[in-house]
Design a protein around this motif. Structure first.
Motif, short mmCIF file in Angstrom:
data_model
loop_
_atom_site.label_atom_id
_atom_site.label_comp_id
_atom_site.label_asym_id
_atom_site.label_seq_id
_atom_site.Cartn_x
_atom_site.Cartn_y
_atom_site.Cartn_z
N CYS A 50 -13.00 -10.18 -60.11
CA CYS A 50 -12.60 -11.28 -60.68
C CYS A 50 -10.78 -10.84 -61.03
CB CYS A 50 -12.78 -10.98 -62.67
SG CYS A 50 -13.97 -9.28 -63.24
N HIS A 51 -11.06 -8.77 -60.77
CA HIS A 51 -9.61 -8.64 -60.37
C HIS A 51 -8.60 -8.58 -59.02
CE1 HIS A 51 -11.07 -4.93 -62.54
NE2 HIS A 51 -11.14 -6.15 -62.99
N ILE A 52 -9.18 -10.04 -58.13
CA ILE A 52 -8.36 -10.00 -56.96
C ILE A 52 -6.89 -11.43 -57.41
CG2 ILE A 52 -8.60 -11.50 -55.21
CD1 ILE A 52 -11.55 -10.47 -54.86
N ARG A 53 -6.01 -10.96 -57.83
CA ARG A 53 -5.26 -11.88 -57.01
C ARG A 53 -4.31 -12.13 -55.96
NH1 ARG A 53 -0.73 -7.79 -59.43
NH2 ARG A 53 -1.62 -5.93 -58.52
N ASN B 233 -6.04 -15.31 -53.11
CA ASN B 233 -6.31 -16.99 -52.71
C ASN B 233 -8.05 -15.87 -52.28
OD1 ASN B 233 -8.71 -18.22 -51.86
ND2 ASN B 233 -6.91 -19.68 -51.28
N ALA B 234 -9.01 -15.64 -53.56
CA ALA B 234 -10.19 -15.20 -54.06
C ALA B 234 -11.22 -16.00 -52.99
CB ALA B 234 -10.58 -14.85 -55.24
N HIS B 235 -11.12 -17.47 -52.30
CA HIS B 235 -12.37 -17.73 -52.08
C HIS B 235 -12.08 -17.74 -50.31
CE1 HIS B 235 -12.49 -20.77 -55.11
NE2 HIS B 235 -13.95 -20.96 -54.89
N ALA B 236 -10.86 -17.38 -50.05
CA ALA B 236 -10.54 -17.26 -48.65
C ALA B 236 -10.61 -16.16 -48.46
CB ALA B 236 -9.01 -17.54 -48.39
N LEU B 237 -10.15 -15.00 -49.38
CA LEU B 237 -10.84 -13.37 -49.10
C LEU B 237 -12.54 -12.96 -48.85
CD1 LEU B 237 -9.98 -10.33 -49.02
CD2 LEU B 237 -9.81 -10.27 -51.33
N VAL B 238 -13.00 -13.81 -49.99
CA VAL B 238 -14.62 -13.40 -49.78
C VAL B 238 -14.81 -14.10 -48.84
CG1 VAL B 238 -16.70 -13.50 -50.76
CG2 VAL B 238 -14.62 -12.99 -52.00
N ARG B 239 -14.19 -14.45 -47.90
CA ARG B 239 -15.09 -15.76 -46.84
C ARG B 239 -14.34 -14.46 -45.56
NH1 ARG B 239 -16.98 -20.61 -46.52
NH2 ARG B 239 -16.27 -22.08 -48.76
N GLU B 240 -13.33 -14.37 -45.71
CA GLU B 240 -12.65 -13.25 -44.64
C GLU B 240 -13.88 -11.53 -44.46
OE1 GLU B 240 -8.98 -10.48 -43.66
OE2 GLU B 240 -8.63 -12.57 -45.54
N LEU B 241 -13.35 -11.03 -45.68
CA LEU B 241 -14.53 -10.26 -45.76
C LEU B 241 -16.49 -10.11 -45.10
CD1 LEU B 241 -13.14 -8.97 -49.32
CD2 LEU B 241 -13.15 -8.27 -47.18
N ARG C 83 -3.19 -5.74 -50.26
CA ARG C 83 -1.76 -5.55 -51.14
C ARG C 83 -1.67 -5.74 -52.06
NH1 ARG C 83 -2.08 -10.02 -47.36
NH2 ARG C 83 -3.53 -11.53 -48.92
N HIS C 84 -3.07 -5.78 -53.16
CA HIS C 84 -3.12 -5.29 -54.56
C HIS C 84 -4.99 -5.03 -54.23
CE1 HIS C 84 -0.41 -8.47 -55.36
NE2 HIS C 84 -0.98 -9.29 -55.16
N GLU C 85 -5.00 -4.78 -55.81
CA GLU C 85 -6.89 -3.69 -55.69
C GLU C 85 -8.02 -4.62 -55.05
OE1 GLU C 85 -9.23 -2.08 -59.32
OE2 GLU C 85 -7.59 -3.83 -59.97
N LEU C 86 -7.99 -3.84 -54.04
CA LEU C 86 -9.45 -4.54 -53.13
C LEU C 86 -10.65 -3.33 -52.92
CD1 LEU C 86 -10.75 -6.74 -52.28
CD2 LEU C 86 -9.66 -5.39 -49.86
N HIS C 87 -11.88 -3.45 -53.79
CA HIS C 87 -12.59 -2.27 -53.79
C HIS C 87 -14.41 -2.78 -53.38
CE1 HIS C 87 -10.36 0.44 -57.18
NE2 HIS C 87 -10.13 0.14 -56.18
N ILE C 88 -14.33 -1.59 -52.45
CA ILE C 88 -15.76 -2.23 -51.84
C ILE C 88 -16.71 -0.90 -51.74
CG2 ILE C 88 -17.09 -2.63 -49.89
CD1 ILE C 88 -14.58 -3.76 -48.73
N ILE C 89 -17.60 -1.40 -52.85
CA ILE C 89 -19.05 -0.73 -52.98
C ILE C 89 -19.62 -0.50 -51.68
CG2 ILE C 89 -21.23 -0.42 -54.45
CD1 ILE C 89 -19.80 -1.75 -57.00
N GLY C 90 -20.43 0.51 -51.56
CA GLY C 90 -22.04 1.03 -50.89
C GLY C 90 -22.79 0.87 -51.07
#
Length: 276
Positions: free
Chosen positions: A190-193, A195-203, A72-79
């Motif tokens: 810090c750019h996550i708009r 629920n950061a806690h829920a998103l990090v747990r999901e990821l 939905r918003h900016e989301l980047h993952i580094i490998g």
């Protein structure tokens, strides 16, 4: 003397930075960085050059990439520490490159129809052109005050140049990084708009292995929260400057690093991994 200073988030002119991969490595060495990752957007074209430069001057360079995600918003993952010759990785990056080329053509067309000929002002190969280059062209035309203004006026949802390109899902990106023997790390939480806690747990449930808690624009409170969340979920806690050369003034390689047990553990883990 600084400790084991490192930087796991940097960009060269292969994506939207202004330094060559060699110049990125040399600049990192001048800043006292002892471990570096080159993380160009959806592109590993500069990795070999960066690693060769690192070997020449004695600075270990991790092969890496930063992937945009469908969200939905900016989301980047580094490998981090990926195998740059992995067939699945190369296929995914080729798809991402094709999607970027298509996006650029559509945005050029939309802006042209609105009276803004930006393509001729971009002196970049099409496969490397990013939205940053498009906004810089708009600024050079005098129709926007700066890059931020250009994004807001032309490329945000509802604006004349907006186009929602298709991207890989977070699961696809994380799976791809694992297949390429890499470590998936959430960039700039810090750019996550959301629920950061829920998103990090999901990821994390999807296989995320690290979180970039230390980042130049992360507040002390945000850093504390994301480091704590990393501890709770067993994630590597990383730091990255998100260096873009002249495209991000005032951000130097290694500037996000702090001397503390969390980052020392990450440095030792990655060093051991590289040497094994």
């Amino acid at each position: 003397m600084e400790g084991n200073k490192f930087d796991l988030h940097s960009h060269s002119l292969v994506s939207d930075g202004t330094y060559t991969p060699t110049e990125v490595v040399e600049s990192a060495a001048n800043e006292g960085v002892k471990l570096l990752a080159l993380t160009d957007h959806d592109n590993i074209g500069g990795v070999a050059e960066a690693m060769e430069a690192g070997q020449r001057i004695g600075l270990p360079v991790l092969p890496a990439v930063e992937m945009d995600n469908e969200w939905r918003h900016e989301l980047h993952i580094i490998g981090l520490d990926i195998d740059p010759e992995n067939p699945t990785l190369l296929k995914c990056l080729a798809i991402a490159r094709e999607r970027r080329e298509k996006r650029n053509r559509i945005i050029y067309g939309k802006l042209r129809d609105a009276g803004y000929e930006v393509e001729e002002r971009i002196n970049r190969p099409a496969t490397r052109t990013t939205k940053l280059h498009i906004t810089q062209a708009l600024v050079s035309m005098g129709v926007a005050a700066d890059v931020r203004d250009a994004f807001a006026k032309f490329l945000r949802p509802g604006q004349v140049g907006y186009y929602a390109e298709k991207r890989f899902t977070p699961k696809q990106v994380i799976d791809m990084i694992h297949i390429a023997d890499g470590l998936p790390v959430l960039a700039h939480p810090c750019h996550i708009r959301d629920n950061a806690h829920a998103l990090v747990r999901e990821l994390t449930d999807l296989g995320l292995m690290g979180i970039e808690a230390y980042y130049p624009s992360s507040s002390p409170r945000q850093t504390e929260i994301f480091a704590s969340l990393g501890h709770q979920l067993g994630l590597l806690i990383t730091c990255g400057s998100d260096f873009h050369g002249d495209n991000r003034p005032g951000v130097n390689l290694g500037c996000a690093w702090r001397e503390n047990p969390d980052l020392e553990h990450t440095f030792e883990t990655l060093t051991k991994r590289m040497n094994s």
